[in-house]
Design a protein around this motif. Structure first.
Motif, PDB file in Angstrom:
ATOM      1  N   ARG A  30     -87.098 -42.508  -3.144  1.00  0.00           N
ATOM      2  CA  ARG A  30     -85.790 -42.854  -3.716  1.00  0.00           C
ATOM      3  C   ARG A  30     -85.069 -43.848  -2.806  1.00  0.00           C
ATOM      4  O   ARG A  30     -84.898 -43.587  -1.614  1.00  0.00           O
ATOM      5  N   LEU A  31     -84.637 -44.955  -3.369  1.00  0.00           N
ATOM      6  CA  LEU A  31     -83.865 -45.940  -2.619  1.00  0.00           C
ATOM      7  C   LEU A  31     -82.465 -45.382  -2.400  1.00  0.00           C
ATOM      8  O   LEU A  31     -81.733 -45.125  -3.357  1.00  0.00           O
ATOM      9  N   VAL A  32     -82.091 -45.171  -1.132  1.00  0.00           N
ATOM     10  CA  VAL A  32     -80.792 -44.573  -0.837  1.00  0.00           C
ATOM     11  C   VAL A  32     -79.831 -45.549  -0.164  1.00  0.00           C
ATOM     12  O   VAL A  32     -78.635 -45.284  -0.087  1.00  0.00           O
ATOM     13  N   PHE A  33     -80.357 -46.664   0.334  1.00  0.00           N
ATOM     14  CA  PHE A  33     -79.504 -47.708   0.893  1.00  0.00           C
ATOM     15  C   PHE A  33     -80.238 -49.029   0.760  1.00  0.00           C
ATOM     16  O   PHE A  33     -81.425 -49.118   1.038  1.00  0.00           O
ATOM     17  N   SER A  34     -79.513 -50.058   0.338  1.00  0.00           N
ATOM     18  CA  SER A  34     -80.104 -51.383   0.206  1.00  0.00           C
ATOM     19  C   SER A  34     -79.111 -52.436   0.685  1.00  0.00           C
ATOM     20  O   SER A  34     -78.002 -52.529   0.159  1.00  0.00           O
ATOM     21  N   LYS A  35     -79.520 -53.206   1.672  1.00  0.00           N
ATOM     22  CA  LYS A  35     -78.679 -54.305   2.151  1.00  0.00           C
ATOM     23  C   LYS A  35     -78.454 -55.323   1.041  1.00  0.00           C
ATOM     24  O   LYS A  35     -77.384 -55.914   0.930  1.00  0.00           O
ATOM     25  N   SER A  36     -79.449 -55.489   0.198  1.00  0.00           N
ATOM     26  CA  SER A  36     -79.342 -56.444  -0.904  1.00  0.00           C
ATOM     27  C   SER A  36     -78.192 -56.096  -1.842  1.00  0.00           C
ATOM     28  O   SER A  36     -77.427 -56.958  -2.254  1.00  0.00           O
ATOM     29  N   SER A  37     -78.040 -54.831  -2.179  1.00  0.00           N
ATOM     30  CA  SER A  37     -76.965 -54.463  -3.116  1.00  0.00           C
ATOM     31  C   SER A  37     -75.626 -54.236  -2.428  1.00  0.00           C
ATOM     32  O   SER A  37     -74.587 -54.386  -3.052  1.00  0.00           O
ATOM     33  N   THR A  38     -75.635 -53.895  -1.134  1.00  0.00           N
ATOM     34  CA  THR A  38     -74.359 -53.670  -0.450  1.00  0.00           C
ATOM     35  C   THR A  38     -73.846 -54.919   0.244  1.00  0.00           C
ATOM     36  O   THR A  38     -72.663 -55.023   0.534  1.00  0.00           O
ATOM     37  N   GLY A  39     -74.746 -55.841   0.551  1.00  0.00           N
ATOM     38  CA  GLY A  39     -74.353 -57.054   1.258  1.00  0.00           C
ATOM     39  C   GLY A  39     -74.122 -56.833   2.741  1.00  0.00           C
ATOM     40  O   GLY A  39     -73.508 -57.656   3.409  1.00  0.00           O
ATOM     41  N   ARG A  40     -74.629 -55.708   3.272  1.00  0.00           N
ATOM     42  CA  ARG A  40     -74.388 -55.392   4.683  1.00  0.00           C
ATOM     43  C   ARG A  40     -75.446 -54.427   5.192  1.00  0.00           C
ATOM     44  O   ARG A  40     -76.161 -53.806   4.415  1.00  0.00           O
ATOM     45  N   PHE A  41     -75.519 -54.331   6.513  1.00  0.00           N
ATOM     46  CA  PHE A  41     -76.344 -53.305   7.136  1.00  0.00           C
ATOM     47  C   PHE A  41     -75.541 -52.007   7.153  1.00  0.00           C
ATOM     48  O   PHE A  41     -74.309 -52.029   7.087  1.00  0.00           O
ATOM     49  N   PRO A  42     -76.204 -50.863   7.253  1.00  0.00           N
ATOM     50  CA  PRO A  42     -75.457 -49.602   7.325  1.00  0.00           C
ATOM     51  C   PRO A  42     -74.674 -49.504   8.628  1.00  0.00           C
ATOM     52  O   PRO A  42     -75.093 -50.026   9.656  1.00  0.00           O
TER      53      PRO A  42
END
Length: 81
Positions: A30-42
């Motif tokens: 399951r994708l739980v974090f994506s820089k592509s969709s958030t525009g940022r690193f966690p």
């Protein structure tokens, strides 16, 4: 991050280098974090909190997406990209 997940949860994390600058975090497929969709690193601890919620059977809090700036960003937003 892999070391943090290992020490905090006793889980082995695998880090695979991407080719296009992506930064995705996948837990059990399951994708739980994506820089592509958030525009940022966690931010520090963000992935660990998502992982903790999943491990406890809770749904993690939604990841805030970066607001797109300027004309191009507004047009992409209207196109759903």
């Amino acid at each position: 991050m892999a070391a943090s997940l290992g020490s905090r949860f006793g889980e082995k994390a695998e880090i695979t280098a991407g080719k296009t600058g992506q930064f995705d975090v996948i837990v059990n497929g399951r994708l739980v974090f994506s820089k592509s969709s958030t525009g940022r690193f966690p931010v520090d601890g963000e992935v660990e909190e998502i992982f903790a919620a999943l491990k406890e059977g809770r749904e993690p809090a939604p990841v805030e997406e970066k607001k797109r700036q300027g004309f191009v960003g507004r047009m992409l937003g209207k196109l759903g990209k």
